[in-house]
Design a protein around this motif. Sequence first.
Motif, PDB file in Angstrom:
ATOM      1  N   UNK A  55       0.734  -1.122   0.064  1.00 26.93           N
ATOM      2  CA  UNK A  55       0.025   0.007  -0.050  1.00 26.93           C
ATOM      3  C   UNK A  55       1.092   1.208   0.141  1.00 26.93           C
ATOM      4  N   UNK A 532      -9.992   6.084   4.924  1.00 27.18           N
ATOM      5  CA  UNK A 532      -8.951   5.096   4.591  1.00 27.18           C
ATOM      6  C   UNK A 532      -9.288   3.986   4.038  1.00 27.18           C
ATOM      7  N   UNK A 536      -8.036   3.302   0.355  1.00 27.02           N
ATOM      8  CA  UNK A 536      -7.105   2.438   0.298  1.00 27.02           C
ATOM      9  C   UNK A 536      -7.419   1.115   0.875  1.00 27.02           C
ATOM     10  N   UNK A 538      -5.804  -1.873   1.922  1.00 28.77           N
ATOM     11  CA  UNK A 538      -4.971  -2.436   2.761  1.00 28.77           C
ATOM     12  C   UNK A 538      -4.504  -1.400   3.863  1.00 28.77           C
ATOM     13  N   UNK A 540      -4.209   0.140   8.135  1.00 31.76           N
ATOM     14  CA  UNK A 540      -5.308   0.909   9.142  1.00 31.76           C
ATOM     15  C   UNK A 540      -4.790   2.402   9.227  1.00 31.76           C
TER      16      UNK A 540
ATOM     17  N   UNK B 328       0.059   8.384   6.543  1.00 30.64           N
ATOM     18  CA  UNK B 328      -0.759   7.289   5.758  1.00 30.64           C
ATOM     19  C   UNK B 328      -0.603   6.024   5.999  1.00 30.64           C
ATOM     20  N   UNK B 329       0.479   5.552   6.098  1.00 29.55           N
ATOM     21  CA  UNK B 329       0.981   4.133   6.409  1.00 29.55           C
ATOM     22  C   UNK B 329       1.750   4.270   7.585  1.00 29.55           C
ATOM     23  N   UNK B 330       1.232   3.072   8.506  1.00 29.90           N
ATOM     24  CA  UNK B 330       1.758   3.244  10.021  1.00 29.90           C
ATOM     25  C   UNK B 330       3.146   2.763  10.032  1.00 29.90           C
TER      26      UNK B 330
END
Lengths: 544, 415
Positions: A55, A532, A536, A538, A540, B328-330
Motif C-alpha cells: 500500500x 482510509x 486504500x 490495505x 489501517x 498514511x502508512x503506519x
Amino acid sequence: MSYTRHTSTFRFELLPSSPESTTGFGPRLGKTCLERYGEDGVLEIVTPGFITSTSRGVVPHLSRDNTDATDAIRWAHVPFETFLEHTPPVPTLQSGSHPLHKFLGFRPNQHILTMTLRDPSDDREMPANGHSFVSAYSLRGVRKVSPGDWRKYVLACDPDIAIALSDTPFTTVAHSQKRTTKSLERSAAWLADLLQAVPSPGSEGPTPRLNVFVHMAGGVIAAARHAFSVSLLEPLYEREAETIKPFTHLDEGVSGYTFDLIPLYDGLSPSSRFNPPTPSALSTVEETVEETAAALDPPHSSSPTAQLVPLLHASLVPLPKTKPRIVHSAGSPHVMLALIRDVGIDLFDAHWAQRAADIGIALDFVFPAPPGAPDAPKALGNNLYDARHAHDFSPFADSFRTCADADARPVCPCIACSPSRHAAPLRMSALDEPLSEHAPTPFTRAYVHHLLHTHEMSAHALLTAHNLSVLDAFFACVRRVLADRPADFAGEVERFCVVYDGTMAVWEEAKATWAEVALARGKGRLAREKERQEKDALGTAVEL
Amino acid sequence: MQFEVLAKCHTTRARVCRMKLAHGVTMLPTFMPVATQAAIKGLTPQQMEGLGVSLILNNTYHLNLRPGIKVLQEAGGAHKFQGWNHNLLTDSGGFQLVSLSKFTKITEEGALFASPFDGEPTMLTPEESMSIQHAIGADIIMQLDDVVSSLTVGPRVGEAMQRSVRWLDRCIAYHQNSGRQDKQNLFAIIQGGLDPDLRAQCLDEMVKRKDGVAGYAIGGLSGGEEKDVFWRIIKQCAEKLPEDRPRYSMGIGFAEDLLVCVALGVDMADCVFPTRTARFGVALTFKGPLNLRLGKHSREFIPIDDNCPCPTCSDGVSRALLHHTVTRETSAAHAVTLHNLTFQAQVMGRARDAIMNGTFPTYLREFFSNYFGDTGYPEWCVNALRSVGVDLLEHNTDAKVVEGDGAKWEYSDAS
C-alpha cells in the motif's frame, strides 16, 4: 560488471511432477527464476506460492527491519497509482540501479518487484477509461495514464516485472458488447506498446527487455476472454508488427498472465455496481458499525469460485501452459486451493492474509488439515479482539510451535512467535554497558488483545508478520503434497474445505469487534479510518 | 538500586551516573521513551533493544484500565506481559486522573473520580496507587502526588504541595511493608508549582524522607508555564536534592529542554513528544526538526540525517518516501519513531560522553549552534546555561537571541 537496467531474465519452469488432468487443467508445481545480468545469484521462487501486497509502495505495518525479518516476503506487488500525486511520479526520479527497489526499500537480492498501475483490490467506481488512457486513482484525484506514460514510468523504475495496462471498466454503466470488444482491442494495443524494444545503452551485454505480464481481459464473458487470448497469438502485421519487433505475436513477448478477481466477482454479482444500494435515511450507531464493517469486507470470500473456473479456463485454453499464472484478491485459502486444483494457478497475492492482520485475526491453519473431523468447522484464525483472549497467554496459533516450544508441530518463524534478539544494538555512549542478555519470549494473544483494544499499532505489525508466515507455510505444504503424493491432492483440498470454515465466520466477527473499538475511540479516528477504507484497501489509519 | 555518580562536569551541575536496577544497568543522564499502553507506539521490544534503550515508561492509569491488574498479575507483571526484560518506570496514575478525567475530586484520603467503566465514584489512594504499581512490577515506581496545573495560582498550590508530602509518607509506609524494596524503587515527587517558597518547603520535607525514597522527581512543570520560570524551578530543585539520589524531570522532551535540565543537574526525563511528533511526520535532527509532510521534501532522495545510526537512516530511507507515506502508512510512523528515539538517545548519550570527558560546555555550545544557529538562540536557554557557567554566545557575538519559548518548528513550505 555492474547491472544495467532491464537486463534481468525471468524464467518459469514447470516441474515434471505436476499431475496431469483430463481437462488439461490441474495443479502444477513450478519455479520462477529471476536472474540479473551482471549480478550474482538467482532469485528462485517455488510455486504454488504467494506475492505480498503493498500500500503506497510499502508492506502495511512493517518497518524495513521487520520486512527484512519476515522471510515469507520474497515477491511484492506494487500498485503505482499513489505515486501519480506528483508529476513526474517521484520513484521515476530515483537514481542508481534498481530504482524502485531502492526507493521503496526492497532488496534486489531478496525481493522480486512487480509494478502495476492500479491496485487490484480496489473496486471503487472510476471514471471511464479512454481510447488512449486508463483512469487511475490518486489522493489528488483521478489521473489519466497513457500507454506512453506507463512505459516511461516502467523504464524509469526498472521493476523486475511490469504488468501492461488493461482496459478494465470500473463504471456504473452496464457494459455493452461493443464496450467489451473495445476493451479487448485496447488491452492488446496497450500490451503491444509496452512490448516495444527497449533502447539499448550500448553494445555490451544482453539486449535489454522488459518482463511483461498481461492481465487476461474479457470480463465475465467466456467468449470474449477466449478471443482476447487468441488475439495474443495472432501474428501482427505492418505498423503493429514493427512496434513489437522482434516478436511476431504479442504472447511471444509475454512472461506470464494475471487474473484480477475483483472485476469478475463484480460482474458475476447481481447486486454489485449495476444496482447500487440506496443510502439509508436514518443513521444510527448500529448502522455506522455495519457500514464500517461493510467497508472491510474480505474480497468476496463467499462468492462462488465455481463460476470463476470456466472463465479462467476460457482465457488459458488457447495459450501456452508454460507461463506462470497469477491471481489477485483470492478471498480465502479455500478459493486458492480450488484455483490451484481446477485451473493450475501458480501465484496468489496475500491481500487476504494481510487484511486479516488489519482486523485483528491471527491466522491459525495448516495444509493438509489436521486428521479427524471436527464437530464444527474450525476457524482459519483467532480473532484476537475477542474477549476470550483477554487472559489467554498462549501464542498466536495452535497449529504452529514457537521458538520456545520443542514439540513436533512446525515452527512459526515470524517476529511474534519466534522473536530474536537484535544482533547489534546501538550504543549511544562509550560508557554504555551491553543490555542484559535474555532469550526473547513469544508474544501472547492476551498482549495483542490488549494492543488491539488500545489501538496500538504494534498489534498489526506482529499480526502481519505472523499471517504472512502462516500463508508461507501453507503454500510450502501444498507444494509438498503435490510433490510427494500428487494423487492425494484433490482429496486433501476437499478435506481442508470440510475441516476449515470457508464462510469465514471469524472474519465477520472480527470486523464487528473492530468497528466497535473504532467507535469507542471517538469520531476523529473513525472518520480517518473510514476515509482510509474507502480509498486504500490495505492497512489501517495511523493512530495519531 | 545501586546508584553511583561516575563523573561531574567541571563547570555546570551535570553529572554521569550508573543506575543498576533489577532489570539491568541504565547510564544517566538518559531520556525515557513512553510506552503508555505497554508498547512504544508501533514498535516491538526487540526494536527498542536494537536502539540500545534500557529504560522505558508505562502509565499506571492506562494499564490499570486496560489490560487491568488481574491480567498483569496472571502474566507475571508488566515486563513479562509486554516482553520487555529491561528497566521500566511507572507513574502513579495521579497526573492522568487530573488531565483525563473531568470529575476528579481530591480529598485527604485520595483522588475521587468517576470510573471510566461504569461512572461509579472510585477512590485512588496513595496505598492503592502503590498496590497497583506493585502489581505492574516496574523497577521504578512513583508516589501518588496531588497534581495541579502549573498555571494554577493561590492557596490550592500550597495545599497540593503539603498533601503530596503527606501522601509520600503513606506511600513510603505502604511500600516498606510490601517487602518489595529490593525489586521496586519508590521515587518522591517535588511539587509546589511555580512558587520558589513552596518548592523550598517541599524540598525540605521530602529530603528529610530520603531514607524512604530511592530517587526524586520534579513534578508540576511542563504544563505551559514560562520557560524562564521553568528553568529556575528546575535549578532550585536540582541544587537542593541529595547528591546520592537520581533526579527525574517529568514530561521533558524537547532537545534544548533536556540539555538545559542536564546542565542544571537532572539525570532522567520522559516525554511522549518524540514518538507523538513522529506520527505526525516530524523528524528530529541536530539541525532542528524536519516536517516531512512539507512538499519541499517530496523529491529529496536523502535520509533524514546522513550521519544517524538509526535503522531508518542507516538503511537510506529517503525523505521522499517518508513524505509519500507519513500519516498514511503506519510503517512510516514506525520509521520516524525509530529515528526520533535514536535522536533523543544520541543527544543524551553524547552528553554522557562529554561530561565524562570534561567537554560538556563545548558540547552544549556546539549543539545549540547547530540546532538554533540559523533561527536564533532561545533567550531562556542562554540565561539558564549562563547560570551554571556556560555562555552559549561566547566567541559568537553576532548570534541572534529570541524571546519566548524558542521551540523550533518547520511549519510551512515558506522557509
